[in-house]
Design a protein around this motif. Structure first.
Motif, short mmCIF file in Angstrom:
data_model
loop_
_atom_site.label_atom_id
_atom_site.label_comp_id
_atom_site.label_asym_id
_atom_site.label_seq_id
_atom_site.Cartn_x
_atom_site.Cartn_y
_atom_site.Cartn_z
N PHE A 29 0.82 -1.21 0.00
CA PHE A 29 0.00 0.00 0.00
C PHE A 29 0.85 1.26 0.00
N SER A 30 1.94 1.20 0.71
CA SER A 30 2.85 2.32 0.75
C SER A 30 4.20 1.85 1.26
N ILE A 31 5.22 2.61 0.93
CA ILE A 31 6.56 2.35 1.42
C ILE A 31 6.99 3.53 2.26
N ASN A 32 7.23 3.28 3.51
CA ASN A 32 7.61 4.34 4.42
C ASN A 32 9.05 4.77 4.22
N ALA A 33 9.91 3.79 4.00
CA ALA A 33 11.32 4.10 3.83
C ALA A 33 12.01 2.95 3.13
N SER A 53 9.62 8.49 2.91
CA SER A 53 8.52 8.82 2.02
C SER A 53 8.49 10.29 1.64
N GLY A 54 8.92 11.15 2.54
CA GLY A 54 8.94 12.57 2.25
C GLY A 54 10.07 13.01 1.35
N GLY A 55 11.01 12.11 1.07
CA GLY A 55 12.10 12.41 0.18
C GLY A 55 13.41 12.73 0.87
N ASN A 56 13.38 12.86 2.19
CA ASN A 56 14.62 13.14 2.90
C ASN A 56 15.57 11.95 2.82
N THR A 57 16.84 12.26 2.73
CA THR A 57 17.86 11.22 2.61
C THR A 57 18.84 11.31 3.75
N ASN A 58 19.50 10.20 3.99
CA ASN A 58 20.52 10.12 5.03
C ASN A 58 21.65 9.26 4.51
N ALA A 60 25.73 7.62 5.35
CA ALA A 60 26.86 7.41 6.23
C ALA A 60 27.95 8.40 5.87
N ASP A 61 28.69 8.84 6.87
CA ASP A 61 29.74 9.82 6.63
C ASP A 61 30.76 9.32 5.60
N SER A 62 31.00 8.04 5.58
CA SER A 62 32.01 7.48 4.71
C SER A 62 31.65 7.54 3.23
N VAL A 63 30.37 7.77 2.91
CA VAL A 63 29.96 7.77 1.51
C VAL A 63 29.40 9.11 1.07
N LYS A 64 29.29 10.06 1.96
CA LYS A 64 28.76 11.37 1.59
C LYS A 64 29.59 12.00 0.49
N GLY A 65 28.90 12.53 -0.49
CA GLY A 65 29.57 13.14 -1.62
C GLY A 65 29.92 12.19 -2.73
N ARG A 66 29.83 10.89 -2.47
CA ARG A 66 30.16 9.88 -3.47
C ARG A 66 28.95 9.05 -3.88
N PHE A 67 28.07 8.76 -2.95
CA PHE A 67 26.90 7.93 -3.22
C PHE A 67 25.64 8.79 -3.22
N THR A 68 24.68 8.39 -4.03
CA THR A 68 23.40 9.07 -4.09
C THR A 68 22.28 8.04 -4.10
N ILE A 69 21.33 8.19 -3.19
CA ILE A 69 20.17 7.32 -3.16
C ILE A 69 18.99 8.04 -3.79
N SER A 70 18.21 7.32 -4.56
CA SER A 70 17.04 7.89 -5.20
C SER A 70 15.96 6.82 -5.30
N ARG A 71 14.77 7.22 -5.67
CA ARG A 71 13.67 6.27 -5.74
C ARG A 71 12.74 6.58 -6.90
N ASP A 72 12.04 5.55 -7.33
CA ASP A 72 10.99 5.65 -8.31
C ASP A 72 9.75 5.07 -7.64
N ASN A 73 8.92 5.94 -7.12
CA ASN A 73 7.76 5.49 -6.36
C ASN A 73 6.78 4.66 -7.19
N ALA A 74 6.65 5.00 -8.46
CA ALA A 74 5.72 4.29 -9.32
C ALA A 74 6.11 2.82 -9.48
N GLN A 75 7.41 2.54 -9.42
CA GLN A 75 7.89 1.18 -9.59
C GLN A 75 8.38 0.56 -8.29
N ASN A 76 8.18 1.26 -7.18
CA ASN A 76 8.63 0.77 -5.88
C ASN A 76 10.09 0.33 -5.93
N THR A 77 10.90 1.18 -6.49
CA THR A 77 12.30 0.87 -6.70
C THR A 77 13.18 1.96 -6.11
N VAL A 78 14.26 1.55 -5.50
CA VAL A 78 15.24 2.47 -4.98
C VAL A 78 16.59 2.17 -5.64
#
Length: 118
Positions: A29-33, A53-58, A60-78
């Motif tokens: 029905f929904s994905i919270n995170a 769900s609100g789009g906020n990201t978090n 780890a310090d070790s990957v900041k600036g190098r990794f990016t997380i994103s999502r496609d809500n329509a396909q329930n994919t991250v």
């Protein structure tokens, strides 16, 4: 009834890039995170990145600036875009999702191996 499946792992040289995908399926029905964790041999599993769900990201310090997380809500994919990879990033990467399917449940994928050579 709900599962997540990771893909995109592989072998890459230091400085290279990989893009991991995690697709959730089932009665959702929904994905919270959703988030990515990783675990190297002899080490504890650690949070790499998460997105709520609100789009906020978090990250780890070790990957900041190098990794990016994103999502496609329509396909329930991250996704996890990993740039400037280092040998220290070598690990099995797991997808995690907090979903609502008549109740809130936490699901884990089987993992995908990322190996970064020096």
């Amino acid at each position: 009834q709900v599962q997540v499946v990771e893909s995109g792992g592989g072998l890459v040289q230091a400085g290279g890039s990989l893009r991991l995908s995690c697709a959730a399926s089932g009665t959702i029905f929904s994905i919270n995170a959703m988030g990515w964790y990783r675990q190297a041999p002899g080490k504890q599993r650690e949070l790499v990145a998460s997105i709520i769900s609100g789009g906020n990201t978090n990250y780890a310090d070790s990957v900041k600036g190098r990794f990016t997380i994103s999502r496609d809500n329509a396909q329930n994919t991250v996704y996890l875009q990993m740039n400037s990879l280092k040998p220290e990033d070598t690990a099995v990467y797991y997808c995690n999702a907090m979903v609502f399917s008549s109740q809130y449940v936490e699901v884990w994928g089987q993992g995908t191996l990322v190996t970064v050579s020096s």
